[in-house]
Structures are given as C-alpha cells and as structure tokens.
Design a protein around this motif. Structure first.
Motif, PDB file in Angstrom:
ATOM      1  N   HIS A 164       0.814  -1.235   0.000  1.00 31.44           N
ATOM      2  CA  HIS A 164       0.000   0.000   0.000  1.00 31.44           C
ATOM      3  C   HIS A 164       0.842   1.277   0.000  1.00 31.44           C
ATOM      4  O   HIS A 164       0.312   2.365   0.178  1.00 31.44           O
ATOM      5  N   MET A 165       2.165   1.152  -0.192  1.00 28.12           N
ATOM      6  CA  MET A 165       3.003   2.353  -0.247  1.00 28.12           C
ATOM      7  C   MET A 165       3.257   2.742  -1.690  1.00 28.12           C
ATOM      8  O   MET A 165       3.391   1.890  -2.555  1.00 28.12           O
ATOM      9  N   ASP A 166       3.364   4.058  -1.940  1.00 26.96           N
ATOM     10  CA  ASP A 166       3.754   4.513  -3.272  1.00 26.96           C
ATOM     11  C   ASP A 166       5.282   4.567  -3.347  1.00 26.96           C
ATOM     12  O   ASP A 166       5.995   4.387  -2.345  1.00 26.96           O
ATOM     13  N   LEU A 167       5.804   4.801  -4.560  1.00 26.31           N
ATOM     14  CA  LEU A 167       7.262   4.749  -4.762  1.00 26.31           C
ATOM     15  C   LEU A 167       8.029   5.781  -3.934  1.00 26.31           C
ATOM     16  O   LEU A 167       9.064   5.444  -3.345  1.00 26.31           O
ATOM     17  N   PRO A 168       7.576   7.053  -3.831  1.00 27.89           N
ATOM     18  CA  PRO A 168       8.334   8.008  -2.994  1.00 27.89           C
ATOM     19  C   PRO A 168       8.440   7.556  -1.540  1.00 27.89           C
ATOM     20  O   PRO A 168       9.491   7.705  -0.915  1.00 27.89           O
ATOM     21  N   SER A 169       7.357   6.979  -0.993  1.00 22.71           N
ATOM     22  CA  SER A 169       7.386   6.522   0.403  1.00 22.71           C
ATOM     23  C   SER A 169       8.285   5.311   0.573  1.00 22.71           C
ATOM     24  O   SER A 169       8.969   5.172   1.592  1.00 22.71           O
ATOM     25  N   ILE A 170       8.294   4.415  -0.427  1.00 21.48           N
ATOM     26  CA  ILE A 170       9.184   3.250  -0.357  1.00 21.48           C
ATOM     27  C   ILE A 170      10.641   3.706  -0.333  1.00 21.48           C
ATOM     28  O   ILE A 170      11.458   3.209   0.448  1.00 21.48           O
ATOM     29  N   LYS A 171      10.967   4.691  -1.182  1.00 25.18           N
ATOM     30  CA  LYS A 171      12.352   5.188  -1.226  1.00 25.18           C
ATOM     31  C   LYS A 171      12.725   5.862   0.091  1.00 25.18           C
ATOM     32  O   LYS A 171      13.855   5.727   0.581  1.00 25.18           O
ATOM     33  N   TRP A 172      11.772   6.610   0.683  1.00 29.90           N
ATOM     34  CA  TRP A 172      12.043   7.251   1.969  1.00 29.90           C
ATOM     35  C   TRP A 172      12.316   6.179   3.025  1.00 29.90           C
ATOM     36  O   TRP A 172      13.265   6.286   3.810  1.00 29.90           O
ATOM     37  N   LEU A 173      11.485   5.120   3.047  1.00 31.11           N
ATOM     38  CA  LEU A 173      11.654   4.054   4.031  1.00 31.11           C
ATOM     39  C   LEU A 173      13.003   3.345   3.834  1.00 31.11           C
ATOM     40  O   LEU A 173      13.679   3.009   4.807  1.00 31.11           O
ATOM     41  N   GLU A 174      13.389   3.151   2.584  1.00 29.41           N
ATOM     42  CA  GLU A 174      14.703   2.545   2.307  1.00 29.41           C
ATOM     43  C   GLU A 174      15.817   3.368   2.942  1.00 29.41           C
ATOM     44  O   GLU A 174      16.692   2.831   3.639  1.00 29.41           O
ATOM     45  N   ASN A 175      15.790   4.682   2.721  1.00 26.62           N
ATOM     46  CA  ASN A 175      16.832   5.555   3.275  1.00 26.62           C
ATOM     47  C   ASN A 175      16.822   5.522   4.799  1.00 26.62           C
ATOM     48  O   ASN A 175      17.873   5.522   5.445  1.00 26.62           O
ATOM     49  N   TYR A 176      15.605   5.497   5.381  1.00 25.25           N
ATOM     50  CA  TYR A 176      15.495   5.471   6.841  1.00 25.25           C
ATOM     51  C   TYR A 176      16.093   4.177   7.392  1.00 25.25           C
ATOM     52  O   TYR A 176      16.892   4.194   8.341  1.00 25.25           O
ATOM     53  N   LEU A 177      15.723   3.048   6.801  1.00 24.52           N
ATOM     54  CA  LEU A 177      16.186   1.749   7.310  1.00 24.52           C
ATOM     55  C   LEU A 177      17.680   1.557   7.099  1.00 24.52           C
ATOM     56  O   LEU A 177      18.340   0.881   7.897  1.00 24.52           O
ATOM     57  N   MET A 178      18.239   2.166   6.045  1.00 29.28           N
ATOM     58  CA  MET A 178      19.691   2.056   5.827  1.00 29.28           C
ATOM     59  C   MET A 178      20.463   2.742   6.950  1.00 29.28           C
ATOM     60  O   MET A 178      21.590   2.369   7.249  1.00 29.28           O
ATOM     61  N   GLY A 179      19.821   3.733   7.593  1.00 27.57           N
ATOM     62  CA  GLY A 179      20.470   4.426   8.708  1.00 27.57           C
ATOM     63  C   GLY A 179      20.086   3.869  10.072  1.00 27.57           C
ATOM     64  O   GLY A 179      20.601   4.328  11.096  1.00 27.57           O
ATOM     65  N   PHE A 180      19.189   2.890  10.108  1.00 29.48           N
ATOM     66  CA  PHE A 180      18.725   2.315  11.377  1.00 29.48           C
ATOM     67  C   PHE A 180      19.830   1.458  11.989  1.00 29.48           C
ATOM     68  O   PHE A 180      20.424   0.617  11.327  1.00 29.48           O
ATOM     69  N   GLU A 181      20.126   1.664  13.277  1.00 28.73           N
ATOM     70  CA  GLU A 181      21.275   1.014  13.899  1.00 28.73           C
ATOM     71  C   GLU A 181      20.972  -0.358  14.481  1.00 28.73           C
ATOM     72  O   GLU A 181      21.880  -1.140  14.740  1.00 28.73           O
ATOM     73  N   GLY A 182      19.686  -0.693  14.695  1.00 28.41           N
ATOM     74  CA  GLY A 182      19.335  -1.977  15.271  1.00 28.41           C
ATOM     75  C   GLY A 182      19.275  -3.071  14.217  1.00 28.41           C
ATOM     76  O   GLY A 182      19.640  -2.886  13.057  1.00 28.41           O
ATOM     77  N   ALA A 183      18.813  -4.244  14.631  1.00 31.18           N
ATOM     78  CA  ALA A 183      18.634  -5.373  13.709  1.00 31.18           C
ATOM     79  C   ALA A 183      17.288  -5.238  13.001  1.00 31.18           C
ATOM     80  O   ALA A 183      16.363  -4.602  13.519  1.00 31.18           O
ATOM     81  N   ILE A 184      17.181  -5.827  11.824  1.00 29.03           N
ATOM     82  CA  ILE A 184      15.949  -5.755  11.028  1.00 29.03           C
ATOM     83  C   ILE A 184      15.652  -7.130  10.441  1.00 29.03           C
ATOM     84  O   ILE A 184      16.555  -7.790   9.924  1.00 29.03           O
ATOM     85  N   VAL A 185      14.393  -7.538  10.526  1.00 26.29           N
ATOM     86  CA  VAL A 185      13.918  -8.726   9.798  1.00 26.29           C
ATOM     87  C   VAL A 185      12.733  -8.268   8.950  1.00 26.29           C
ATOM     88  O   VAL A 185      11.754  -7.743   9.480  1.00 26.29           O
ATOM     89  N   ILE A 186      12.843  -8.466   7.635  1.00 29.10           N
ATOM     90  CA  ILE A 186      11.812  -7.989   6.708  1.00 29.10           C
ATOM     91  C   ILE A 186      11.231  -9.153   5.916  1.00 29.10           C
ATOM     92  O   ILE A 186      11.972  -9.947   5.322  1.00 29.10           O
ATOM     93  N   VAL A 187       9.910  -9.264   5.922  1.00 23.98           N
ATOM     94  CA  VAL A 187       9.216 -10.142   4.981  1.00 23.98           C
ATOM     95  C   VAL A 187       8.722  -9.244   3.847  1.00 23.98           C
ATOM     96  O   VAL A 187       7.981  -8.292   4.090  1.00 23.98           O
ATOM     97  N   SER A 188       9.170  -9.510   2.626  1.00 24.60           N
ATOM     98  CA  SER A 188       8.781  -8.651   1.505  1.00 24.60           C
ATOM     99  C   SER A 188       8.909  -9.406   0.192  1.00 24.60           C
ATOM    100  O   SER A 188       9.737 -10.304   0.056  1.00 24.60           O
ATOM    101  N   HIS A 189       8.051  -9.029  -0.791  1.00 18.50           N
ATOM    102  CA  HIS A 189       8.190  -9.597  -2.144  1.00 18.50           C
ATOM    103  C   HIS A 189       8.831  -8.581  -3.086  1.00 18.50           C
ATOM    104  O   HIS A 189       8.919  -8.820  -4.284  1.00 18.50           O
TER     105      HIS A 189
END
Length: 641
Positions: free
Chosen positions: A188-213
């Motif tokens: 349900h996200m559009d492309l600008p929001s997906i790109k913003w989330l990518e940039n945010y998560l690349m700077g996130f210092e904790g661990a991440i587990v993502i389920v995604s297609h």
C-alpha cells in the motif's frame, strides 16, 4: 539477540516448522523469504509471543525492545489525529508531559518545596528523554511516509487501510526498538514513500527482519537472506541478488551429489539382485541391502522457478492508435488531477504509470477503461478489445464456482491442461483448483482474478496494482506472461523490479499533465536523478546590473528561439503523424487485397499488388523512423527550456 532452537510448530497435523534453527545477531539485516504458505508471517508471530511453539525454543533478553509491523494493524481504530497516534510511541514522555502539566496547575496555589522538587525532577527527566523534540520527530517521520502537515491533524479513522498502516509504521519507528520485524512494510506504499523508508532503514542502527516480495527493496536493505522452505530455515549471506546466485550454486552441487548417489544406488541394487539368490553370496547381499537402507539420501533439487507454459492469444490485432486522450479535465473537491491533458497509447506500448498516491494514477486508468466520468475526449482505436484488472474485480468472481470452473467459463477456448498450467503458476496446484471461490482469502482471490485477466481474448490490458498479494515467484510468472504478451498494456505498480522488466515507456502525472518518458523504468530513474540535480537552485554570484541584464537578454533570446523551433517541430510532427496514418491505411488496404483468395488466380495482378505492398510498407517504415528522430529532437528541446 534472538535464538531459535529446534523450533517445531504444527498446524493440525501439518508441520509448518520442523526442528528449525536460526540465530538473529545484533546488526543483522535479514530478508525472510519463501513461497506463500511457508510460515514467514507465522514465524514473526512466534518470535513476538503471539503463537507458542509446539516444541523447541525461542529465547531472547527480557530487555529486548521489539518493533513489530504486521497486516493485523490495519484494524486499529482511533478518533485521535494521526500525529497523536504516532506520538503514542513516546509512552514515558507523554506520561511526564501530563504530570508536568498537572504540577504547573498545582503550583499556582501550592508553592511548597515538595511540589517544586517534583516539577524540577519531571522536567529534567523529560528533557533527558528529548521530550521537547518528540512532536518534531513525529512530524518528520509522518512527512517522509507521505503525510502533509494538514493530514497529520486528521483523525486516523478518516484514512484508508493502507494509510493507517503507514501511521502504525511511523509509531513503531518512533519507539526506537532494538529490532524491527516488518511484515510486508511496502504494501500500500507509493514509490516516494518506499524510497524514503529505504533511506530510513539504511540508517537504522538496530537489527531488522523484513518479509517482503519487493526484490529491489530487499537488495537495498538486507545483508542476509533466510529462506523458509519445507519446515526449515536456510541462511544465505548477502542481499537477494546474491542469494539467487548462491542458491543456484548450492543447487548445482546438490544436483551433482544426487546424480552420483542415484548411480551408486542403482549399481548396488544390481549387485544385490545378482547375488542374493546365490548361497555363497547371500550374506554379502544382505549386508549391502542393510547399508543401502541406512544410506542418508540426497534429495533432488526442486524447481522453485516455474515457467509460463501457456499461450496468450487474441483473435484481432488492434490498429496503430489504441487510446487517444485529448483535452482531459478531471478534479475532485479537494484536488485537481488533470487539466487540458493529452496522451496517446500506441500498438505495442508497454506502459508503467508511476507516481505518488493521490496523484491520479488509478483515476487515469479508470478514464482509459471508460469507467470514470471526466471532461474531454478518450477515444478507443480500431479493433481494440480491452480487459481491466483492479482489486475491485474480485467482487465479480462467482463465489459458488471452483477456481477451475471460473476460468473455464471465462476462457472456453483454452483447454483444461492450459488453464491448470496457468493456475499452477499462480500457486494453485493439484486439488487446489477445485476449491470454491467463496473459501479463498483476499490474496488468493486476487491471484484468481489476475489469472482470469490473462486468459482474456483482449489485445489491450489495463492492470491496476497486479503485483499486490503476489509472492516473488508469482511476480516472476506475471513478468514472463507480460513479456510474452503481444498486445498493448498499461499498468500501475509499486514493484520496481516488475516495472523494470515489463515496461518500455513510463507515464507520470506532473503539473496536471500526462507526461511520458520513452524508455525502461531504470532509465527513467537515471533521467529523473539528472533532472532533479539540474532543477536545484544554483547560487548566483553578484555581478554588475548591466552584465546581468545582458545575460538575461541573451538567455531570453535563446529561449525564444528554442520555443519557436519547438513549435515548428511540433507542427511538422503533427503533419507527419497524419501522413503515417494515411500510409497505414494504404498498407491495410493492400493487406486486405492480398487476403482475397481471388487475386491468386491472376499472377500479373498478384505481382502488382505485392510490389505495391512492399513499397508501401517500406515508405511506412521510413515515415516512422522520421517520426522517432523528430520526437527525440522535441524531447531534447523540451528538456533544455
């Protein structure tokens, strides 16, 4: 951080996980992948304690703070503003803020040392927890996820499910967890929001587990892939692209081991068969039989990448112009979508319509499909037959039909074998095809509707978010299907890998106009980056007024000349299009003559018509080449203005 040891989880008698193991370490950025139904979402629920393992253990520190985003959060209701809901993440800061407010009221009448001390302590703790910046932080994250300042003060329950999910994501991100568990965060996200989330998560210092297609999303974020398959969890270092290479290498080794073992087994079986009847060799044969029974068998490699084995055909080819939009106006009470907009879809176009949510992508698709009222003209070309796939098409499925019956009634020209082959591509195998539509989940219904759309006798497809609810395998199947499809289509999707593999033109709505980039999605992205850099304001050096005026005069003169040249080229292009249309009609007329059987009894006339057809076809190709060259010149001039 989190240790999963010998995890077994049964659903009825079926083992979703069977003695599976996995350790999540600090700094891990994991993509959890696998076909639908292999237990990815279930595993996340096991980790957060919503489900209990049948056996085995999941252990972690009691202080570990987990941020968990899942699709169940869509049902969360609140009459509070989304800013308020997002700021619920700051539980202690909100409590302190309330206590400070109460103490400030109390201090108006109570000047005691105890009240002043309590107020001072609360204010110090509030400042230490960065309480004065929590609203700013919430503003920033909500804005990144696509919410305007005005939106942030609207009640949560006034937003659709997809937007609510973004609010819940914002709330989770604001909690600063030690580990993020994200179940399909880009749905349900559009492309600008997906790109913003990518940039945010690349700077996130904790661990991440993502389920995604979303393959591109996984490639950007993760440094490890864990595959859920046949009840086990298999780990691969690297991103999704590296996983594909590594898995192929492991599969090749396994195929070799399987082949060698099978050859050895056959050899042993021949020896046993040969000697078991002989008394002198019977003991040796028995020994070999026992060794064979104890042998640990190497499994053959399953093919996880099914290919499309289906013929996509239509009986009539369309004319050159499939859709022509002229002077289109469309607005809603709160927003103008199109204003005096023009566009043309030509035969063979594979168009990706992209942009932020709310810019009118789905509206434009409905205008093209003829289901959305608007001012202006939208003409369908000669022999165009269309099929429109959208999520609301699920409602048109016949609930009492089985999956196979639904396709049989819609596509009687296709054999059961063809239909079952297509359904297999969309994960309906074996007896699944006899399931009633009424018992299917929303995602399964979406896959049936999509498979149904691909069996149509249409030469023009309109596809609105066809990749929703599809796993990576099914997206690959859809890509193969559209690559084989010889007709024309326009699609909206936020899956960039899908768009990059199916589209040869990009449409986007900008300044209430329909604009076109003639290339792939990847090429469009590169062009967009360059355009954004060029559009950034440049610092102007101070210079004498005369010099500045002189430069402005030269710039204006160049701009005027370019505009005149552009106008001239556009007029020439319009005349050229008319010539192409006329030449196209001539070619079609000659094709019609060649299709008349009577002409083949007159050799001289046949030669004459055949020669004329060859010349007309050559002239048409020359005109089209000329059109392409002129269109390229116009594009360059438009970019220079």
């Amino acid at each position: 951080m989190i240790a999963i040891n010998d995890l077994t989880f049964l659903i009825g008698s079926r083992a979703l996980y069977n003695e599976a193991n996995w350790h999540i370490k600090p700094g891990d950025r994991v993509g959890l992948i696998g076909a639908n139904g292999t237990g990815k979402s279930t595993l996340l629920k096991l980790i957060v304690g919503e489900y209990t393992p049948t056996s085995g253990s999941i252990s972690m520190s009691k202080e570990l703070k987990i941020g968990y985003l899942n699709q169940d959060l869509l049902s969360y209701e609140s009459h509070n503003s989304i800013l308020h809901v997002a700021m619920e993440a700051f539980e202690r800061q909100n409590q302190l803020h309330h206590e400070i407010e109460e103490l400030l009221k109390k201090i108006e009448t109570d000047y005691s040392e105890d009240t002043l001390r309590k107020l001072s302590n609360r204010q110090e703790e509030f400042a230490a927890l960065d309480g004065y910046n929590i609203e700013y932080r919430a503003n920033q994250i909500l804005a990144g996820l696509g919410f305007s300042e005005e939106d942030q003060h609207r009640a949560l329950n006034t937003f659709s499910g997809g937007w609510r999910m973004r609010v819940m994501l914002a709330k989770i991100l604001l909690q600063d967890p030690d580990i993020l568990l994200l179940d399909e965060p880009t749905n349900h996200m559009d492309l600008p929001s997906i790109k913003w989330l990518e940039n945010y998560l690349m700077g996130f210092e904790g661990a991440i587990v993502i389920v995604s297609h979303d393959r591109y999303f996984l490639d950007k974020i993760v440094n490890r892939i864990v595959e859920s398959r046949k009840g086990k969890l298999t780990s691969y270092s690297g991103n999704y692209t590296y996983y594909l290479e590594e898995k192929e290498l492991r599969s090749e080794i396994q195929r070799g081991e399987f082949k060698n073992q099978q050859a050895k087994i056959k050899q042993e079986e021949r020896l046993i068969e040969r000697f078991r009847a002989k008394a002198s060799k019977a003991k040796m044969a028995q020994s070999r039989m026992k060794a064979l029974e104890k042998m640990e068998r190497v499994e053959d490699v399953d093919d996880d990448n099914p290919t499309v084995n289906f013929s996509f055909k239509f009986t009539k080819a369309s004319g050159r112009h499939v859709i022509r939009i002229e002077n289109a106006y469309k607005s809603y009470p709160a927003i103008d979508i199109l204003e005096n907009a023009d566009a043309i879809i030509e035969k063979g176009d594979k168009i990706a319509l992209i942009g932020a949510n709310g810019k009118g992508k789905s509206t434009l698709l409905r205008i093209i499909a003829g289901t959305e009222p608007f001012e202006g003209k939208c003409e369908t070309g000669h022999n165009v037959t269309e099929t429109f796939f959208a999520q609301h098409q699920l409602e048109s499925l016949h609930l009492e039909n089985s999956i196979l019956e639904e396709l049989q009634s819609f596509a009687p020209k296709h054999t059961d074998t063809e239909l079952r082959s297509l359904l297999g591509c969309f994960l309906f195998t074996g007896d699944d095809v006899f399931k009633k539509i009424k018992v299917l989940s929303g995602g399964e219904k979406s896959r049936v509707a999509l498979a149904k759309s691909l069996t149509t006798d249409s030469n023009f497809l309109i596809l609105d978010e066809p990749t929703n609810h599809l796993d990576i395998q099914s997206v690959n199947i859809l890509i193969q299907a559209l690559q084989q499809y010889e007709g024309t289509f326009i699609t909206v999707s936020h899956d960039r890998y899908f768009l990059d593999n199916v589209a040869n033109k990009i449409w986007f709505i900008e300044d209430k106009k329909i604009k076109e980039y003639p290339g792939t999605y990847e090429e469009y992205e590169e062009w967009q980056v360059t355009r954004d850099k060029n559009s950034k304001p440049v610092e102007v050096n101070k210079e004498p007024k005369k010099e500045k005026a002189k430069k402005e005069e030269v710039t204006k003169s160049v701009s005027d000349d370019t505009s005149k040249q552009l106008k001239k080229l556009n007029n020439q292009l319009q005349k050229l299009e008319e010539e192409i249309e006329a030449q196209n009609l001539s070619v079609q007329k000659l094709e019609s003559e060649l299709g008349n059987e009577a002409i083949y009894s007159d050799a001289e006339k046949l030669k004459s018509v055949n020669d004329n057809y060859s010349i007309a076809k050559m002239d048409l190709e020359k005109l089209q080449q000329k059109w392409e060259k002129m269109a390229e010149e116009i594009l360059i001039l438009e970019e220079s203005l």
